[in-house]
Scaffold this motif. Structure first.
Motif, short mmCIF file in Angstrom:
data_model
loop_
_atom_site.label_atom_id
_atom_site.label_comp_id
_atom_site.label_asym_id
_atom_site.label_seq_id
_atom_site.Cartn_x
_atom_site.Cartn_y
_atom_site.Cartn_z
N GLN A 60 0.87 -1.18 0.00
CA GLN A 60 0.00 0.00 0.00
C GLN A 60 0.92 1.23 0.00
N SER A 95 -4.96 -1.78 -8.65
CA SER A 95 -4.89 -2.56 -7.42
C SER A 95 -5.73 -3.83 -7.46
N GLY A 98 -0.43 0.45 -5.21
CA GLY A 98 -1.10 1.29 -4.22
C GLY A 98 -2.19 2.13 -4.85
N PRO A 99 -2.85 2.97 -4.06
CA PRO A 99 -4.00 3.73 -4.55
C PRO A 99 -3.60 4.83 -5.52
N SER A 121 -4.80 7.74 -5.65
CA SER A 121 -4.73 9.02 -4.95
C SER A 121 -3.34 9.31 -4.40
N GLU A 122 -2.57 8.26 -4.14
CA GLU A 122 -1.20 8.43 -3.64
C GLU A 122 -0.19 8.21 -4.76
#
Length: 483
Positions: free
Chosen positions: A39, A178, A206-207, A209-210
């Motif tokens: 993550q 993901s 990972g997401p 948004s990141e």
């Protein structure tokens, strides 16, 4: 016990600093956890970008045929692991085994293709306007490429971004979706085994948004190639444009197949059915609208219903025709649109629900669904569903069919089924789509020709695949040489 998979950064598989992970489940059986992935956050992503930036000069200076040899060896690695990769893809994404095997072979073919293209990289020689001089161009890599890929083709799409980026001398940071990162991870393993230098290929999970945001914002990233939804693509474009990164976006579709009065109805139903229900409708090029002439409408609807009801539903590894949707949220979205279609007044002709047998209770299965009596303004005729749902729309003539086909914010793929050569050519000329097919389904692409859409399906900046894929990842230097 499911394994924990690291990011691949600067030639090493490593965990995030936080140690946080997420689980990837089999969509046919959510009790089956495939693996745990990192993550990652922005700091993890930035390390990968910095590794790519540090490796870029050395990789760019590597002779193109040598880069091509690494791609060739990667193709050989993929070929040797084809069965393993196929099973991995089915378990994490849900495709039927033949579909997954075809996608793995597509990745193999892509790496072989671009490996051979390495020998032809260079530039053009032009006639100079003065004596004792030469005028020519050189193709050079952009630098660091951020590749953001979707879950629905989890090895083919990473392959068709990675191969041209690498062969032209760019280093890359790959962020897979993901929902299905495991087969992309194994693709990176094949590149590692083939001898790609440390830092030339980096893999971060990972997401969006990141990880995705960090890729779009980092000053060291020179190009971004994104495939996904139009909503996310708009954000990617706006973020990347702030410092003028080169951007390539391929996004959604609401792809029509027009069935004319001269069409063979059984053939047309098979073309529409395979385009709509193949890969569980989870393709940006999937057929979601059948626009059918009144004179053959009823016959076509019955033939399409028969096709839909002939398909078997179940886990991809067990040789069923239609696998599950990739996640509970995707399933919920499809079921919601089926409900919307009924509320809007369309006639549910086939499917529309989930199989109720015990063997399906732990999977995200939905029946292939056919709606008739659909009008062009209905939501099921306008909005991308991304599931095995097709809306059948009646029209009175060819001109109306083309008008309805173009009545969409999207313009990715379109097809016509006809025995009238004049109508075939008119459709090619008049339909608003980046990919146009005659007497073929809207899905399925050749790897050596450009791919991309119009309108909200694409940024309409650069195409993918073939020579167009190479163009995106290179910039041109013009040389005036007076000797």
């Amino acid at each position: 016990m499911p394994a924990t998979v690291g990011n691949f950064v600067n030639g090493e598989w490593q965990d995030t600093e936080t140690g946080e992970t997420f689980a990837v489940e089999n969509p046919a059986d959510t009790e089956d956890v495939i693996a745990h992935f990192q993550q990652s956050n922005a700091a993890d992503t930035n390390r990968a970008i910095e590794a790519a930036a540090a490796a870029q000069d050395e990789w760019a200076e590597t002779p193109a045929p040598e880069r091509g040899e690494i791609l060739k060896q990667t193709a050989q690695q993929l070929e040797a692991r084809a069965e393993e990769l196929t099973e991995t893809l089915v378990r994490e994404e849900g495709k039927a085994r033949p579909e997954a095997a075809g996608e793995v072979q597509r990745a193999v073919d892509i790496f072989y293709y671009f490996a051979e293209k390495a020998n032809d990289l260079g530039g053009d020689v032009k006639a100079a306007s003065s004596t004792d001089s030469q005028l020519y161009t050189l193709g050079e890599p952009l630098g660091v490429a951020g590749l953001i890929t979707p879950w629905n083709y989890p090895i083919a799409i990473p392959a068709w971004k990675l191969a041209p980026a690498l062969v032209t001398g760019n280093t890359v940071v790959l962020k897979p979706a993901s929902q299905a990162p495991n087969v992309a991870r194994k693709l990176v393993e094949c590149l590692e085994s083939a001898g790609v230098p440390d830092g030339a290929v980096n893999f971060v999970t990972g997401p969006g948004s990141e990880v995705g945001t960090a890729i779009c914002e980092h000053d060291a990233v020179d190009a971004i190639s994104f495939t996904g939804s139009a909503a996310v693509g708009d954000i990617v474009y706006e973020t990347a444009a702030e410092d003028q990164k080169r951007v390539q976006l391929e996004m959604g579709g609401k792809n029509p197949t027009v069935v004319t009065e001269s069409a063979d109805v059984e053939e047309a139903a098979e073309i529409v059915g395979s385009g709509a229900f193949g890969v569980t409708g989870q393709a940006c090029t999937a057929t979601s609208r059948a626009i059918v002439h009144d004179s053959v409408y009823d016959e076509f609807v019955q033939a399409l219903v028969d096709y839909a009801e002939s398909l078997s539903i179940g886990p991809g590894l067990d040789d069923y025709d239609v696998g599950p949707q990739v996640s509970a949220s995707e399933l919920d979205g499809t079921l919601s649109y089926i409900e919307v279609g009924q509320e809007e007044g369309a006639t549910l002709e086939a499917g529309g629900g989930q199989p109720d047998e015990t063997e399906y209770e732990d999977g995200h299965f939905v029946e292939p669904t056919v709606f008739s009596d659909v009008s062009p303004e209905m939501r099921i005729a306008q909005e991308e569903i991304f599931g095995p749902v097709v809306a059948v729309i009646p029209v009175s003539d060819f001109d109306e069919a083309v008008e309805v086909a173009n009545d969409s914010r999207y313009g990715l793929s379109a097809s016509v089924v006809t025995d009238d050569l004049r109508q075939a050519h008119r459709f090619v000329d008049d339909v608003e789509a980046g990919v146009v097919k005659v007497n073929e389904k809207t899905t399925g692409l050749e790897l050596h020709v450009p791919f991309g859409g119009t309108k909200d399906s694409s940024s309409e900046t650069y195409r993918e695949q073939g020579d167009a894929g190479l163009d995106f990842f290179t910039t041109t230097k013009t040389v005036y040489l007076n000797y």
